[in-house]
Design a protein around this motif. Structure first.
Motif, PDB file in Angstrom:
ATOM      1  N   PHE A  96       0.819  -1.206  -0.003  1.00 34.20           N
ATOM      2  CA  PHE A  96       0.042  -0.160   0.023  1.00 34.20           C
ATOM      3  C   PHE A  96       0.888   1.351  -0.067  1.00 34.20           C
ATOM      4  CE2 PHE A  96      -1.821   3.626   2.306  1.00 34.20           C
ATOM      5  CZ  PHE A  96      -3.029   3.836   1.753  1.00 34.20           C
ATOM      6  N   ILE A  97       0.635   2.381  -0.861  1.00 36.38           N
ATOM      7  CA  ILE A  97       1.199   3.460  -0.786  1.00 36.38           C
ATOM      8  C   ILE A  97       0.184   4.621  -0.600  1.00 36.38           C
ATOM      9  CG2 ILE A  97       2.797   4.781  -2.277  1.00 36.38           C
ATOM     10  CD1 ILE A  97       3.424   2.710  -3.549  1.00 36.38           C
ATOM     11  N   LEU A  98       0.446   5.524   0.224  1.00 32.09           N
ATOM     12  CA  LEU A  98      -0.223   6.810   0.492  1.00 32.09           C
ATOM     13  C   LEU A  98       0.787   8.002   0.069  1.00 32.09           C
ATOM     14  CD1 LEU A  98      -2.594   8.466   0.986  1.00 32.09           C
ATOM     15  CD2 LEU A  98      -1.934   8.673   3.242  1.00 32.09           C
ATOM     16  N   LYS A  99       0.649   8.501  -1.260  1.00 31.21           N
ATOM     17  CA  LYS A  99       1.774   9.311  -1.875  1.00 31.21           C
ATOM     18  C   LYS A  99       1.178  10.647  -2.035  1.00 31.21           C
ATOM     19  CE  LYS A  99       4.695   9.406  -6.077  1.00 31.21           C
ATOM     20  NZ  LYS A  99       4.953   8.767  -7.312  1.00 31.21           N
ATOM     21  N   ASN A 100       2.217  11.876  -1.789  1.00 30.63           N
ATOM     22  CA  ASN A 100       1.825  13.110  -2.481  1.00 30.63           C
ATOM     23  C   ASN A 100       2.340  13.083  -3.936  1.00 30.63           C
ATOM     24  OD1 ASN A 100       2.418  15.813  -3.122  1.00 30.63           O
ATOM     25  ND2 ASN A 100       3.650  16.534  -1.282  1.00 30.63           N
ATOM     26  N   LYS A 101       1.116  13.567  -4.559  1.00 31.95           N
ATOM     27  CA  LYS A 101       1.026  13.472  -5.943  1.00 31.95           C
ATOM     28  C   LYS A 101       1.830  14.539  -6.691  1.00 31.95           C
ATOM     29  CE  LYS A 101      -3.724  11.728  -6.592  1.00 31.95           C
ATOM     30  NZ  LYS A 101      -4.961  12.103  -7.289  1.00 31.95           N
ATOM     31  N   ASP A 102       2.414  15.501  -6.028  1.00 28.31           N
ATOM     32  CA  ASP A 102       3.135  16.569  -6.771  1.00 28.31           C
ATOM     33  C   ASP A 102       4.631  16.129  -6.589  1.00 28.31           C
ATOM     34  OD1 ASP A 102       4.382  18.669  -7.667  1.00 28.31           O
ATOM     35  OD2 ASP A 102       3.258  20.193  -6.132  1.00 28.31           O
ATOM     36  N   ASP A 103       5.267  15.742  -7.677  1.00 29.04           N
ATOM     37  CA  ASP A 103       6.634  15.322  -7.749  1.00 29.04           C
ATOM     38  C   ASP A 103       7.602  16.518  -7.290  1.00 29.04           C
ATOM     39  OD1 ASP A 103       5.681  12.824  -8.405  1.00 29.04           O
ATOM     40  OD2 ASP A 103       5.947  12.993 -10.493  1.00 29.04           O
ATOM     41  N   PHE A 104       6.935  17.918  -7.421  1.00 29.22           N
ATOM     42  CA  PHE A 104       7.924  18.910  -7.120  1.00 29.22           C
ATOM     43  C   PHE A 104       7.504  19.618  -5.618  1.00 29.22           C
ATOM     44  CE2 PHE A 104       7.066  18.886 -11.740  1.00 29.22           C
ATOM     45  CZ  PHE A 104       8.362  18.900 -12.090  1.00 29.22           C
ATOM     46  N   SER A 105       6.794  18.871  -5.010  1.00 29.65           N
ATOM     47  CA  SER A 105       6.471  19.079  -3.545  1.00 29.65           C
ATOM     48  C   SER A 105       7.423  18.587  -2.652  1.00 29.65           C
ATOM     49  CB  SER A 105       4.917  19.048  -3.330  1.00 29.65           C
ATOM     50  OG  SER A 105       4.823  19.365  -1.839  1.00 29.65           O
ATOM     51  N   SER A 106       7.782  18.864  -1.413  1.00 28.78           N
ATOM     52  CA  SER A 106       8.377  18.022  -0.520  1.00 28.78           C
ATOM     53  C   SER A 106       7.421  17.687   0.857  1.00 28.78           C
ATOM     54  CB  SER A 106       9.713  18.809  -0.045  1.00 28.78           C
ATOM     55  OG  SER A 106       9.317  20.058   0.518  1.00 28.78           O
ATOM     56  N   SER A 107       6.199  18.317   0.700  1.00 30.34           N
ATOM     57  CA  SER A 107       5.279  18.306   1.879  1.00 30.34           C
ATOM     58  C   SER A 107       5.089  16.505   2.088  1.00 30.34           C
ATOM     59  CB  SER A 107       3.961  18.617   1.416  1.00 30.34           C
ATOM     60  OG  SER A 107       4.080  20.168   1.367  1.00 30.34           O
ATOM     61  N   ALA A 108       5.433  16.323   3.423  1.00 33.57           N
ATOM     62  CA  ALA A 108       5.057  14.936   3.892  1.00 33.57           C
ATOM     63  C   ALA A 108       3.746  14.496   4.283  1.00 33.57           C
ATOM     64  CB  ALA A 108       6.122  14.444   4.899  1.00 33.57           C
ATOM     65  N   VAL A 109       3.516  13.468   4.226  1.00 32.30           N
ATOM     66  CA  VAL A 109       2.050  12.803   4.901  1.00 32.30           C
ATOM     67  C   VAL A 109       2.522  12.182   5.921  1.00 32.30           C
ATOM     68  CG1 VAL A 109       1.980  10.961   3.210  1.00 32.30           C
ATOM     69  CG2 VAL A 109       0.096  11.780   4.555  1.00 32.30           C
ATOM     70  N   THR A 110       1.875  12.033   7.021  1.00 34.23           N
ATOM     71  CA  THR A 110       2.235  11.425   8.299  1.00 34.23           C
ATOM     72  C   THR A 110       1.133  10.664   8.734  1.00 34.23           C
ATOM     73  OG1 THR A 110       3.988  13.031   9.139  1.00 34.23           O
ATOM     74  CG2 THR A 110       3.143  11.507  10.617  1.00 34.23           C
ATOM     75  N   ILE A 111       1.268   9.325   9.044  1.00 39.73           N
ATOM     76  CA  ILE A 111       0.297   8.554   9.578  1.00 39.73           C
ATOM     77  C   ILE A 111       0.076   8.797  11.260  1.00 39.73           C
ATOM     78  CG2 ILE A 111      -0.782   6.259   9.977  1.00 39.73           C
ATOM     79  CD1 ILE A 111      -0.291   7.076   7.072  1.00 39.73           C
ATOM     80  N   LYS A 112      -0.876   9.332  11.571  1.00 41.79           N
ATOM     81  CA  LYS A 112      -0.910   9.565  13.017  1.00 41.79           C
ATOM     82  C   LYS A 112      -1.380   8.575  14.040  1.00 41.79           C
ATOM     83  CE  LYS A 112      -0.942  13.897  14.252  1.00 41.79           C
ATOM     84  NZ  LYS A 112      -1.188  15.120  15.003  1.00 41.79           N
ATOM     85  N   SER A 113      -2.385   8.065  13.506  1.00 30.76           N
ATOM     86  CA  SER A 113      -3.147   6.857  14.272  1.00 30.76           C
ATOM     87  C   SER A 113      -3.965   6.249  13.377  1.00 30.76           C
ATOM     88  CB  SER A 113      -3.824   7.364  15.602  1.00 30.76           C
ATOM     89  OG  SER A 113      -4.794   8.213  15.172  1.00 30.76           O
ATOM     90  N   GLY A 114      -4.764   5.169  13.737  1.00 28.09           N
ATOM     91  CA  GLY A 114      -5.778   4.534  13.074  1.00 28.09           C
ATOM     92  C   GLY A 114      -6.319   3.246  13.822  1.00 28.09           C
TER      93      GLY A 114
END
Length: 874
Positions: free
Chosen positions: A217-235
């Motif tokens: 499974f991948i949860l990805k930033n679609k913008d290849d020019f963006s360095s914004s990270a996504v963080t899994i906080k809980s679930g």
């Protein structure tokens, strides 16, 4: 009792010492020493500090309770007398002080307000009542059917129904939810639902969920020019585990540690209530699973088998009649056996299908007590077993009828088709033949009424869990009816509508835009109908009230105000929301009209034509409520509607006295707290646990009553409030150069500490001679009401902005989060106690180790002495 105070500093918590002495240590076997008592005395200093911190916290708690009780009284006073300036019960309103009232003898109009003005008014005609522009929808909104989800004879529940995953992206947190359909078990479903959630929350063009070629499974930033990270906080555990994720995973692309494991998405527990009917040595017993038994995800191996064996035997222990009588054994290959621990004969006569088949006990017509685990069968749910013994309540036009699923007739409802026939027979018996129709539709059941289209049918409730709900046997929520559910989102309500919402093919449109009287509104698929209605109804520019009649199954719209100038004009801009709700893409309502009447303000000398956009309005301090027109009646210029007045002086005196009593009650409470001194016969500190253990309940109550005395003696904050409270009432109102004592309300003596009394005769005299004076004392801009409001705001304002001093000190009993000074102090005491308890445990361990070493040494010495004694004697 005073001896308790003297010894309180040396008291201890018995629970701590019980824990210490229960550990496996040598405690005086050789030396004869009372080790527990010695350790207790050696650590008494730390225990005293724990008791002291707990006592200080208890004092702070009692102080907070006293403050909060006062705050509550002030809040109730505020609600009663300052809640609304338009309320006749509010002292902000001059009408509170009316000593006369208008006598209404007319069925055409009702008047209230200034009676001295109304008595000079006459009405010779009411030719028209005000009407606001309005519109009634031309369509029935709903499909007028209760449609369940897909019903199956047997199924395996989803383990991710309503599962959530909280993520952080670009400094903001988002919660993604999957499994809203109750049957999500496939990776593709989970991924699609996560992407839909991202889209709904405005992240569809920024983040995307997918599965790579390795099945991860991948949860990805679609913008290849963006360095914004996504963080899994809980679930939810099942969701994260299945996706191979864990909390704090972060990056521009978060990838699962392993390939997606769909086993986590399906049920892996034995259902609560599953049972086996047993016969042991000729006697009947029932083994029941008391609560769901969660088992490891994965193939049947040694670990799984051990977990299953432990879970089943733990369940045996909860069955009173079977505890110690039977035992389950599961080997590493998943072979199961059920035996009697007493060596008696045992057989299984019947039971839940999932348990029988899952443990491999069922084979043809014979049920064996040995078998092999079948996981897919063990986790199944069966339609007839879910319904058996339950009841289902239907409501038709307010008439409730309960349908029972007879356990002895389970074969009559073990398939959807049989269930439909079973329910139809029951519904015919309950409501009459043909009143409610049940049919199979879209894999589920559809319930409709066959009488009037105003018939409202509702599935109210079930007596058993697992029947209703998104993952219940019937796949329908309690409360579902053959009308639209206003609390459902547009996406969820789509199937219930008579006219479907416009889509982009795969899903609803990203937005639906409508114009209401020239004001544009935009709604999304995730908005529910209640939200749509409230948003429009609360908008002053839209100037309409939208309502829904479940009986008529249609919407109606009425302009809020405007009379002849009001309008109802609604049209679709994007999508077809107006057409779906109101039957037309462009709605134009019937026009409004103004109220018209002729009124005399000089006791009939002349009449003036008055037009108003509402039937309720105010003129010259008199409130009008028009009831009906005078057209065709005998009301005329020669026979007008007139009004008289009556005295309400006694009622007003009673209202003012009640207000003064309520003021006095708060002042008495505060003065009591300030003046109450601590007991003089002894020092009453809060009791420790050990002290309470030696006392009766009545003794504890009496002691704590003494301990609470004087906790707020001469409290500066309360003294300040009492002074401000008194001055707000008794100081001169500057704009009038007048005060309450001039109208008969004053303090009788200095010893009363500001408590007021009412001289009724003097108050009545002023009310009769100068009624406006009393009203102005309270309602003028610098009057008593304004001053009291300022005091209440200063001390009891429960808001993040300008928080009241009492709230800052003690918090409010109605607040969910307490950040008050006393709350912080109590947390500090808790921290101290936690640190001290850790220190106490370490000290106890240290001393017990020392005594254990001593006991060991003495034992060794005794052994050597015995050896020498035996050697010398031989």
């Amino acid at each position: 009792m005073s001896s308790l105070t003297t010894n309180s500093s040396t008291s201890s918590s018995s629970s701590l010492y019980a824990t210490a002495s229960s550990s496996k240590r040598l405690t005086g076997l050789m030396s004869g020493l009372d080790t527990d008592e010695l350790v207790k005395q050696l650590t008494i200093g730390t225990q005293n500090k724990i008791d002291s911190a707990n006592q200080k916290k208890q004092i702070a708690t009692w102080q907070q309770e006293a403050y909060q009780a006062l705050i509550k009284s002030i809040s109730e006073f505020q609600t009663k007398y300052f809640n609304s300036s338009s309320s006749s019960n509010s002292i902000l309103n001059a009408s509170f002080f009316n000593s006369t009232s208008i006598v209404n003898n007319s069925s055409y109009v009702k008047l209230s307000g200034l009676a001295n003005v109304a008595q000079n008014m006459q009405i010779k005609s009411i030719t028209a009542l005000a009407k606001q522009a309005s519109y009634v929808a031309t369509n029935k909104v709903s499909s007028q059917a209760i449609q369940t989800g897909e019903i199956q004879s047997e199924w395996t529940k989803s383990a991710v129904t309503g599962a959530t995953m909280k993520i952080s992206f670009e400094g903001k947190d988002y919660t993604l939810t999957v499994g809203s359909d109750g049957k999500t078990t496939q990776t593709s479903d989970v991924v699609n639902q996560l992407n839909q959630q991202l889209k709904d929350q405005g992240l569809g063009d920024k983040l995307g969920a997918s599965v790579d070629v390795d099945g991860k499974f991948i949860l990805k930033n679609k913008d290849d020019f963006s360095s914004s990270a996504v963080t899994i906080k809980s679930g939810s555990e099942a969701l994260l585990s299945g996706l191979g994720l864990k909390a704090n995973d972060s990056g521009t692309a978060v990838t699962g540690s392993d390939a997606v494991n769909e086993a986590y998405f399906t049920n892996h527990s034995i259902a609560a209530g599953s049972k086996l009917n047993l016969k042991i040595d000729g006697n009947d017993y029932t083994f029941t699973i008391p609560s769901a038994l969660s088992l490891p995800v994965g193939a049947v191996d040694e670990n799984y088998s051990k977990a299953l064996e432990t879970a089943l035997n733990d369940a045996v222990k909860t069955n009173t009649d079977l505890k110690g009588k039977i035992n389950f054994s599961v080997d590493s290959s998943g072979n199961v056996s059920l035996t009697s621990t007493e060596g008696k004969s045992i057989e299984i006569t019947d039971g839940s299908k999932s348990l029988l088949n899952g443990l491999g006990f069922s084979s043809g017509g014979t049920i064996s007590t040995t078998g092999t685990v079948n996981q897919s069968e063990l986790y199944k749910t069966y339609l007839d077993e879910s319904l058996s013994g339950s009841t289902l309540t239907f409501d038709l036009n307010g008439l409730s009828k309960t349908i029972s699923f007879d356990a002895t007739q389970a074969g009559s409802y073990d398939t959807p088709e049989k269930l439909k026939d079973y329910l139809q027979t029951k519904l015919d018996s309950a409501f009459g033949s043909g009143k409610v129709q049940a049919v199979i539709k879209d894999g589920g059941l559809s319930f409709t009424t066959t009488g009037s289209d105003t018939d409202v049918l509702t599935i109210s409730s079930s007596s058993k869990s697992g029947v209703l709900g998104v993952d219940g046997a019937l796949r329908v929520y309690a409360g579902e009816s053959n009308r639209i559910n206003l609390n459902k989102t547009l996406r969820d309500v789509q199937k219930e509508l008579s006219t479907g919402l416009a889509t982009d093919g795969a899903d609803l449109l990203s937005e639906y835009k409508i114009s209401v009287n020239g004001k544009d509104f935009t709604f999304k698929a995730t908005d529910n109908i209640n939200t749509i209605m409230k948003t429009i109804n609360n908008d002053s520019d839209a100037n309409v009230t939208i309502s829904y009649s479940s009986t008529l199954d249609r919407f109606s719209i009425v302009a809020k105000n405007g009379g002849a100038s009001s309008q109802v004009k609604i049209e679709d801009i994007t999508g077809n929301l107006s057409k779906v709700l109101f039957g037309e893409s462009s709605v134009t309502g019937t026009p409004g009209q103004d109220a018209e009447l002729e009124v005399s303000f000089d006791n009939g000398q002349s009449f003036t034509k008055i037009t108003r956009s509402s039937n309720s309005f105010t003129m010259d301090g008199v409130n009008f409520e028009l009831q009906k027109t005078t057209t065709g009646s005998d009301v005329s210029e020669t026979n007008p509607i007139t009004f008289s007045v009556e005295s309400k002086t006694d009622d007003l005196v009673t209202k003012i006295k009640t207000f003064i009593d309520d003021y006095n009650a708060i002042l008495t409470t505060v003065n009591g707290l300030i003046s109450e001194k601590k007991p003089t016969d002894a020092t009453y500190a809060p009791l420790t646990d050990d002290q309470k253990s030696e006392m009766s309940e009545s003794q504890i109550t009496a002691w704590e009553k003494k301990a609470k005395q004087g906790l707020l003696f001469n409290d500066s904050l309360l003294s300040s409030f009492a002074q401000d409270w008194r001055h707000s009432m008794t100081d001169v109102v500057s704009s009038m150069s007048s005060a309450l004592y001039q109208v008969g309300i004053s303090s009788s003596s200095y010893s009363d500490n500001g408590k007021l009394t009412v001289d009724e005769d003097k108050l009545k005299e002023v009310l009769n001679s100068d009624p406006d004076k009393i009203a102005q004392l309270f309602t003028s801009t610098d009057g008593i009401a304004t001053r009291m409001q300022n005091v209440i705001k200063k001390y009891a304002n429960d808001s993040l902005v300008n928080t009241g001093l009492l709230i800052t000190k003690a918090g409010s009993s109605t607040s969910t989060v307490d950040t008050s000074e006393l709350a912080k102090k109590m947390k500090e005491y808790d921290t101290q106690v936690k640190t001290l308890k850790t220190r106490l445990t370490s000290q106890q361990e240290y001393y017990y180790n020392k005594f254990t070493a001593l006991e060991t040494y003495i034992a060794r010495m005794n052994s050597q002495a015995s050896f020498f004694t035996q050697s010398s004697s031989s």
